[in-house]
Design a protein around this motif. Structure first.
Motif, PDB file in Angstrom:
ATOM      1  N   ASP A 183      57.600  69.910  61.724  1.00  0.00           N
ATOM      2  CA  ASP A 183      57.931  69.082  62.885  1.00  0.00           C
ATOM      3  C   ASP A 183      58.174  67.635  62.469  1.00  0.00           C
ATOM      4  OD1 ASP A 183      57.740  71.258  64.510  1.00  0.00           O
ATOM      5  OD2 ASP A 183      55.796  70.727  65.385  1.00  0.00           O
ATOM      6  N   LEU A 184      57.335  67.129  61.567  1.00  0.00           N
ATOM      7  CA  LEU A 184      57.511  65.752  61.110  1.00  0.00           C
ATOM      8  C   LEU A 184      58.796  65.611  60.297  1.00  0.00           C
ATOM      9  CD1 LEU A 184      56.326  62.886  61.034  1.00  0.00           C
ATOM     10  CD2 LEU A 184      55.251  63.495  58.860  1.00  0.00           C
ATOM     11  N   GLN A 185      59.076  66.602  59.470  1.00  0.00           N
ATOM     12  CA  GLN A 185      60.296  66.565  58.672  1.00  0.00           C
ATOM     13  C   GLN A 185      61.535  66.520  59.573  1.00  0.00           C
ATOM     14  OE1 GLN A 185      60.515  69.691  55.764  1.00  0.00           O
ATOM     15  NE2 GLN A 185      62.404  68.926  54.850  1.00  0.00           N
ATOM     16  N   LEU A 186      61.513  67.283  60.637  1.00  0.00           N
ATOM     17  CA  LEU A 186      62.628  67.276  61.590  1.00  0.00           C
ATOM     18  C   LEU A 186      62.751  65.900  62.251  1.00  0.00           C
ATOM     19  CD1 LEU A 186      64.829  68.745  63.172  1.00  0.00           C
ATOM     20  CD2 LEU A 186      63.066  69.487  64.798  1.00  0.00           C
ATOM     21  N   LYS A 187      61.622  65.322  62.616  1.00  0.00           N
ATOM     22  CA  LYS A 187      61.632  63.992  63.235  1.00  0.00           C
ATOM     23  C   LYS A 187      62.169  62.946  62.266  1.00  0.00           C
ATOM     24  CE  LYS A 187      58.696  60.875  65.926  1.00  0.00           C
ATOM     25  NZ  LYS A 187      57.372  60.697  66.578  1.00  0.00           N
ATOM     26  N   GLU A 188      61.782  63.041  60.995  1.00  0.00           N
ATOM     27  CA  GLU A 188      62.280  62.113  59.974  1.00  0.00           C
ATOM     28  C   GLU A 188      63.798  62.240  59.813  1.00  0.00           C
ATOM     29  OE1 GLU A 188      60.105  63.214  56.526  1.00  0.00           O
ATOM     30  OE2 GLU A 188      58.291  62.093  57.079  1.00  0.00           O
ATOM     31  N   THR A 189      64.280  63.474  59.784  1.00  0.00           N
ATOM     32  CA  THR A 189      65.720  63.707  59.614  1.00  0.00           C
ATOM     33  C   THR A 189      66.519  63.094  60.756  1.00  0.00           C
ATOM     34  OG1 THR A 189      65.297  65.766  58.413  1.00  0.00           O
ATOM     35  CG2 THR A 189      67.493  65.481  59.345  1.00  0.00           C
ATOM     36  N   GLU A 190      66.043  63.279  61.973  1.00  0.00           N
ATOM     37  CA  GLU A 190      66.735  62.723  63.134  1.00  0.00           C
ATOM     38  C   GLU A 190      66.684  61.200  63.129  1.00  0.00           C
ATOM     39  OE1 GLU A 190      64.707  64.614  66.332  1.00  0.00           O
ATOM     40  OE2 GLU A 190      65.851  66.492  66.174  1.00  0.00           O
ATOM     41  N   ALA A 191      65.534  60.628  62.750  1.00  0.00           N
ATOM     42  CA  ALA A 191      65.401  59.168  62.685  1.00  0.00           C
ATOM     43  C   ALA A 191      66.292  58.585  61.591  1.00  0.00           C
ATOM     44  CB  ALA A 191      63.941  58.796  62.427  1.00  0.00           C
ATOM     45  N   LYS A 192      66.379  59.278  60.471  1.00  0.00           N
ATOM     46  CA  LYS A 192      67.210  58.822  59.350  1.00  0.00           C
ATOM     47  C   LYS A 192      68.679  58.714  59.772  1.00  0.00           C
ATOM     48  CE  LYS A 192      67.811  59.851  54.408  1.00  0.00           C
ATOM     49  NZ  LYS A 192      67.389  60.773  53.314  1.00  0.00           N
ATOM     50  N   LYS A 193      69.152  59.712  60.508  1.00  0.00           N
ATOM     51  CA  LYS A 193      70.537  59.692  60.987  1.00  0.00           C
ATOM     52  C   LYS A 193      70.761  58.538  61.958  1.00  0.00           C
ATOM     53  CE  LYS A 193      71.256  64.710  60.621  1.00  0.00           C
ATOM     54  NZ  LYS A 193      71.445  65.972  61.402  1.00  0.00           N
ATOM     55  N   LYS A 194      69.820  58.348  62.855  1.00  0.00           N
ATOM     56  CA  LYS A 194      69.950  57.287  63.849  1.00  0.00           C
ATOM     57  C   LYS A 194      69.934  55.910  63.187  1.00  0.00           C
ATOM     58  CE  LYS A 194      68.159  57.860  67.864  1.00  0.00           C
ATOM     59  NZ  LYS A 194      67.228  58.018  69.021  1.00  0.00           N
ATOM     60  N   LEU A 195      69.023  55.725  62.219  1.00  0.00           N
ATOM     61  CA  LEU A 195      68.927  54.436  61.533  1.00  0.00           C
ATOM     62  C   LEU A 195      70.180  54.147  60.714  1.00  0.00           C
ATOM     63  CD1 LEU A 195      65.180  54.565  60.433  1.00  0.00           C
ATOM     64  CD2 LEU A 195      66.195  52.944  62.055  1.00  0.00           C
ATOM     65  N   HIS A 196      70.782  55.193  60.168  1.00  0.00           N
ATOM     66  CA  HIS A 196      72.010  54.984  59.394  1.00  0.00           C
ATOM     67  C   HIS A 196      73.126  54.461  60.289  1.00  0.00           C
ATOM     68  CE1 HIS A 196      74.790  55.370  56.073  1.00  0.00           C
ATOM     69  NE2 HIS A 196      75.630  56.036  56.865  1.00  0.00           N
ATOM     70  N   THR A 197      73.181  54.948  61.513  1.00  0.00           N
ATOM     71  CA  THR A 197      74.197  54.445  62.438  1.00  0.00           C
ATOM     72  C   THR A 197      73.910  53.004  62.849  1.00  0.00           C
ATOM     73  OG1 THR A 197      73.029  55.246  64.419  1.00  0.00           O
ATOM     74  CG2 THR A 197      74.559  56.766  63.345  1.00  0.00           C
ATOM     75  N   LEU A 198      72.636  52.613  62.846  1.00  0.00           N
ATOM     76  CA  LEU A 198      72.261  51.261  63.245  1.00  0.00           C
ATOM     77  C   LEU A 198      72.345  50.253  62.106  1.00  0.00           C
ATOM     78  CD1 LEU A 198      69.077  52.135  65.356  1.00  0.00           C
ATOM     79  CD2 LEU A 198      71.294  51.403  66.252  1.00  0.00           C
ATOM     80  N   VAL A 199      72.019  50.695  60.893  1.00  0.00           N
ATOM     81  CA  VAL A 199      71.872  49.788  59.760  1.00  0.00           C
ATOM     82  C   VAL A 199      72.937  49.993  58.688  1.00  0.00           C
ATOM     83  CG1 VAL A 199      70.253  48.930  58.002  1.00  0.00           C
ATOM     84  CG2 VAL A 199      69.381  49.758  60.192  1.00  0.00           C
ATOM     85  N   GLY A 200      73.372  51.224  58.502  1.00  0.00           N
ATOM     86  CA  GLY A 200      74.356  51.519  57.460  1.00  0.00           C
ATOM     87  C   GLY A 200      73.790  51.236  56.080  1.00  0.00           C
ATOM     88  N   ASP A 201      74.562  50.518  55.265  1.00  0.00           N
ATOM     89  CA  ASP A 201      74.155  50.224  53.887  1.00  0.00           C
ATOM     90  C   ASP A 201      73.520  48.843  53.733  1.00  0.00           C
ATOM     91  OD1 ASP A 201      74.936  52.671  52.857  1.00  0.00           O
ATOM     92  OD2 ASP A 201      77.004  52.013  52.568  1.00  0.00           O
ATOM     93  N   GLU A 202      73.156  48.210  54.843  1.00  0.00           N
ATOM     94  CA  GLU A 202      72.485  46.913  54.751  1.00  0.00           C
ATOM     95  C   GLU A 202      71.090  47.100  54.154  1.00  0.00           C
ATOM     96  OE1 GLU A 202      72.551  45.249  58.651  1.00  0.00           O
ATOM     97  OE2 GLU A 202      74.695  44.783  58.571  1.00  0.00           O
ATOM     98  N   THR A 203      70.635  46.107  53.403  1.00  0.00           N
ATOM     99  CA  THR A 203      69.362  46.228  52.679  1.00  0.00           C
ATOM    100  C   THR A 203      68.167  45.890  53.564  1.00  0.00           C
ATOM    101  OG1 THR A 203      69.594  43.962  51.847  1.00  0.00           O
ATOM    102  CG2 THR A 203      70.406  45.760  50.441  1.00  0.00           C
TER     103      THR A 203
END
Length: 331
Positions: A183-203
């Motif tokens: 369940d946590l792994q699934l939550k991490e995967t979804e958060a990772k995708k969302k953060l990539h759309t928000l932050v992209g390659d910014e450090t």
């Protein structure tokens, strides 16, 4: 004829005695075998309904089949117990208050404080029927603890997932442990995708203010790995990969100059920490950093992040924290 009759009668008596003796011996041996192996249905019916034997670092230990009053020693074990649906009756606590995600479920849980030697009187008063602890934490206290309740010492692990599985093995909750992990792994995967759309390659730089120093966490330590690997936020390029974390001075911060900063105070109640934080905020070095100018500094942490990277509950809370913080900056 009479003599033959007596002889026959005598033989019958001898045979009957031998038969009875053999049956008795067989029954006795059967009982002995059942008791020794623990595999006898009759023996299991008498013992296993309420108790079972498990292997531990201290040998085989008899524990309750369904323990009702469990204590998990070390700061993180109570969180792992609760993730498996078990509320401990007493805990060793670092902070005076529980993190928000444990405040309600632990409202009746005894706080024993944190110390090198546990509070044996408090443990005894809690009337535990099972004590679980990592060997690196409680091996020295095993003799005293085992006099209070059956005590299971578990091996040292580098990953909380393995610790969770160890505890689940003791409690007979293997499936539940795997569900927590997945369940946590699934939550991490979804958060990772969302953060990539928000932050992209910014450090992003994860930094903690401590009483005597400023610390930056790299991607190869629990906390840094959570931010940079599990959530996929790009670390600053000049962070040395050979280091788990870096202790730096205020003068060195501009060298890294990230697009975003996740900032945490080690101890919000510490006057030294607060003074160092204020000095940093008033510094021109800090004010001229890219993340500060763009208002992309996210204050997080506190006691809710104390077990970050060491507990599924803390990780889950931090995921929500990070996603909400970055989402709000986009509004």
């Amino acid at each position: 004829m009479k003599r033959n009759g007596r002889l026959i009668a005598g033989l019958v008596i001898v045979l009957l005695v031998m038969l009875c003796t053999a049956c008795a011996a067989d029954k006795t041996e059967s009982n002995k075998t059942g008791t020794a192996s623990g595999n006898s249905d009759k023996t299991n019916a008498g013992v296993s309904d309420k108790q079972r034997v498990i292997a531990s670092l201290k040998g085989d230990i008899t524990i309750p089949t369904e323990p009702q009053r469990v204590i998990g020693l070390s700061v993180v074990y109570p969180e792992l117990l609760y993730a498996l649906g078990v509320t401990p009756v007493a805990v060793q606590n670092y902070h005076q208050d529980f993190p928000s995600y444990l405040k309600e479920p632990f409202k009746d849980t005894l706080k024993m404080g944190i110390a090198q030697t546990p509070d044996f009187e408090a443990i005894l008063a809690s009337e535990p029927d099972l004590i679980i602890a990592p060997t690196w934490w409680a091996d020295k206290d095993y003799t005293q603890l085992s006099k209070i309740a059956p005590t299971v010492l578990l091996p040292q692990r580098d990953n909380w997932r393995d610790e969770l599985r160890d505890i689940a093995d003791v409690l007979g909750k293997k499936d539940q442990a795997e569900t927590v992990i997945q369940d946590l792994q699934l939550k991490e995967t979804e958060a990772k995708k969302k953060l990539h759309t928000l932050v992209g390659d910014e450090t992003v730089m994860y930094m903690m203010i401590m009483a005597k120093e400023l610390v930056i966490y790299g991607e190869n330590i629990d906390r840094g790995s959570f931010i940079h690997k599990q959530l996929g936020l790009k670390p600053v390029k000049d962070f040395p990969q050979s280091e788990l974390s870096l202790s730096i001075s205020l003068e060195v911060i501009p060298k890294y100059n990230p697009d975003h900063i996740i900032l945490q105070l080690d101890d919000e109640a510490s006057e030294e920490v607060q003074n160092r934080y204020k000095d940093m905020l008033n510094s021109s070095l800090w004010k001229n950093m890219t993340a500060v100018k763009k208002n992309q500094v996210y204050m997080m942490g506190g006691k809710e992040w104390f077990s970050l990277g060491m507990s599924p509950l803390a990780d889950s809370y931090a995921i929500d924290d990070v996603v909400h913080a970055f989402e709000n900056k986009q509004k």
